[in-house]
Each structure stands twice: as C-alpha cells, then as structure tokens.
Write a protein that holds these residues in place. Sequence first.
Motif, PDB file in Angstrom:
ATOM      1  N   GLU A 125       6.736   3.872  -5.732  1.00 47.95           N
ATOM      2  CA  GLU A 125       8.016   4.364  -6.217  1.00 47.95           C
ATOM      3  C   GLU A 125       9.104   3.328  -5.969  1.00 47.95           C
ATOM      4  O   GLU A 125       8.978   2.465  -5.092  1.00 47.95           O
ATOM      5  CB  GLU A 125       8.401   5.675  -5.521  1.00 47.95           C
ATOM      6  CG  GLU A 125       7.710   6.911  -6.078  1.00 47.95           C
ATOM      7  CD  GLU A 125       8.229   7.329  -7.449  1.00 47.95           C
ATOM      8  OE1 GLU A 125       9.188   6.720  -7.944  1.00 47.95           O
ATOM      9  OE2 GLU A 125       7.647   8.269  -8.027  1.00 47.95           O
ATOM     10  N   PRO A 140       5.012  11.736  -2.149  1.00 43.67           N
ATOM     11  CA  PRO A 140       4.298  11.892  -3.420  1.00 43.67           C
ATOM     12  C   PRO A 140       4.822  13.095  -4.205  1.00 43.67           C
ATOM     13  O   PRO A 140       5.192  14.118  -3.613  1.00 43.67           O
ATOM     14  CB  PRO A 140       2.843  12.101  -2.982  1.00 43.67           C
ATOM     15  CG  PRO A 140       2.767  11.545  -1.595  1.00 43.67           C
ATOM     16  CD  PRO A 140       4.106  11.763  -0.986  1.00 43.67           C
ATOM     17  N   ARG A 176       0.131   2.627  -5.251  1.00 44.17           N
ATOM     18  CA  ARG A 176      -0.326   3.981  -5.570  1.00 44.17           C
ATOM     19  C   ARG A 176      -1.590   3.999  -6.417  1.00 44.17           C
ATOM     20  O   ARG A 176      -2.019   5.076  -6.833  1.00 44.17           O
ATOM     21  CB  ARG A 176       0.792   4.725  -6.322  1.00 44.17           C
ATOM     22  CG  ARG A 176       2.103   4.898  -5.545  1.00 44.17           C
ATOM     23  CD  ARG A 176       2.017   6.046  -4.555  1.00 44.17           C
ATOM     24  NE  ARG A 176       3.282   6.261  -3.862  1.00 44.17           N
ATOM     25  CZ  ARG A 176       4.197   7.169  -4.214  1.00 44.17           C
ATOM     26  NH1 ARG A 176       4.008   7.920  -5.278  1.00 44.17           N
ATOM     27  NH2 ARG A 176       5.298   7.315  -3.506  1.00 44.17           N
ATOM     28  N   VAL A 312       4.385   6.452 -11.162  1.00 44.90           N
ATOM     29  CA  VAL A 312       5.595   6.628 -10.365  1.00 44.90           C
ATOM     30  C   VAL A 312       6.746   6.887 -11.324  1.00 44.90           C
ATOM     31  O   VAL A 312       6.647   6.638 -12.522  1.00 44.90           O
ATOM     32  CB  VAL A 312       5.871   5.398  -9.471  1.00 44.90           C
ATOM     33  CG1 VAL A 312       4.758   5.229  -8.455  1.00 44.90           C
ATOM     34  CG2 VAL A 312       6.024   4.131 -10.308  1.00 44.90           C
TER      35      VAL A 312
END
Length: 360
Positions: A125, A140, A176, A312
Amino acid sequence: MRILVTGGAGFVGSHVADLLAADGHEVVLLDALLPQTHGGGPPPWSAGHDLVDGDVRDGALLRRLLRGVDAVCHQAAMVGHGLDPSDAPAYASHNDYGTAVLLAAMHGAGVRRLVLASSMVVYGEGRYTCRTHGAVRPGPRREADLAAGRFDPLCTECGAALEPGLVPEDAPLEPRSTYAATKLAQEHLAAAWARQVGGAVWALRYHNVYGPRMPRDTPYAGVASIFRSALARGEAPRVLEDGRQRRDFVHVTDVARANALALAAAPPPGGFAAVNICSGEPHTVGDLAETLAAAMGGPAPVVAGGARAADVRHVVAAPHRAAELLGYRAAVGFAEGVAAFATDPLREPAAVTTTSTVDG
C-alpha cells in the motif's frame, strides 16, 4: 561504455538498449527469448543489436559475456500478477536466483556498476495519513469491505478514512504478492553485494510503465495492455474496484532515460540507493481506461467492482529523489502518452502456459 542489458529484448530492456546505443555505448543484450513471452523468436526491434539467446541463471554464459563489460543494466525478470501461487518457484528462480548468479558473475569479472530494475510493488500500500493519528500504515483490506464496495483502507487506530499521499523511498516496504517479494529480495541481494565488493547499485523502482512494445494478451500483462486489448476487440475495458484507485503511469521512454542517467551517475552514498521512477502525474485506473477508450474510439469502461487478493488501493510516487540524485524528470505527459499508446506497436501475443515468462 560496454554495457550488458539483461532482458534486453523485452519491453523495458529493448528501449534501454536502443537509447544506450544511440548515446554511443556498446550494448550487448541477453534474453532467454522464452516462447511464453516472445512467441517464437527475437522481436524485430532487437535486429540492430548484439543479442545473445541465453538465461541469466547460466553462470558460465554470464562469465563469458561480462568480459570487457563496464556496467550491467539488469532488466530480466518474471513480471506481473502471474496465475496463482504455483508460479512462486518460477518467480524466485528467475528473479532472485537469477540475480544472485548475475551478482556472483559480476564479482568474478570485476564489474562493479549495476542498474537494477525494481518496482513500486515493494511498497505494498502507499502512504496514508489520518487527521487524528498522522501517518499510519493501513492493515490489509477486509474481504467483507471489498465485497460491500468499501475499497479505501481505514486507520488502524480509529477506523477513520485515510488520505492517500506520495510514497517516498524511505516508506515501509511490505510486498503483497510473490512478484513483489522477489523484487524486494533483488534489492536486498544487490545492496549486500554492493557492500561486500564496493560496488555501485541504483535500484530503479518503476511505477506503472506503459508504451510501445508492451506485451499483450498474457496473464502477466500490465493494465494498460489489458485495456487496449479489450478495446481492440470492440469490448469495454473492465475496471476493477470503483476505478478510483490511484497510480502513476510512466512512459517507457522515460524509464529508459532513467536507466541511462543511472548508468552515468556517480555511485550512490553507501553504494546502494533506490529511487522512484515515475511521471509525477497521478491518475486513477479509471482515468487510464477512459482516456484510452476515447483515443481508440471504443466503448466506455465498465466498472466491475471486486478486487484481487494482491491488489493495493493507492500507490503514487514521490518523484523528488530521482530528480535530486539522477536529474530525472519525466518528459511524456499522461494525455500525450496514452493517446500514442492507442496505436503503439505491441508485442505479438505468445503461447500462454502455466510456466514462467521472462520480460525486460
């Protein structure tokens, strides 16, 4: 300089090779030319270069190619979201083991200068602030929120809405996806190598690169290519979430120029530095779809909702360090670049399997 460009027949690598050759450098390209990526042989844009068909994981080949080389521009990597976690061994092998083999061969050959193609995906992010708690790292996104159309992350302290901002290079790193994890590992391997041998590494964290020679019609293609392929079929581009997720779309010619600047720059302090390579002009994914649809005279985008597990919400780069350290500023604006992309030549579709693809 004599420069080895790995992944030199690929999307970014081929543009880097063309620019370096135009600047008077002697360029040698290494590319595995896998059929899943290249569809059956070298692309036409590599015809004017010394292209070696080979794998970056081949240490003996690298030792031969590195003789007389002054610097390496390492673009070879397996890219994109991929298919599913079964891709993980291939990602780790191509990206991390391949980088380790390259660094070992560079050490043996006495080559001390490396430009590494990294990625904005190492951040996970982007950067967010809460009006009450300041800069916060969102957790998350919850499946229930995504299913209900609530896509923006919330403050982990108070649950309030967050304001997205620019991501600097010293932001926390939180990959991620499998691809993201391997790109961060590449940076760590290169930084360790620089400390051990007194080398110089510029890790260029590319943001969303688009432009001519982009691959199309594979699970590894970028969003601009996916939208264009849909429009070429007469279909509306499908935009995930609500289309308001923010990115920085940077033209491939600007990325190539950043590589050339890094190759010519003085070694970074401590031997390693990571810099964002971006346009400095944030836009939403919906903006991209709408602008491309208008340029191609196609149907308006369809907002499809949903979100992929590794996606993200907002990642928008701070461009200041690249300007300060490399003198890099993007030259191609969003409207100009996307309009040209509507008719840019793309890499022809290749046979797609569940095995790996390597791209520059």
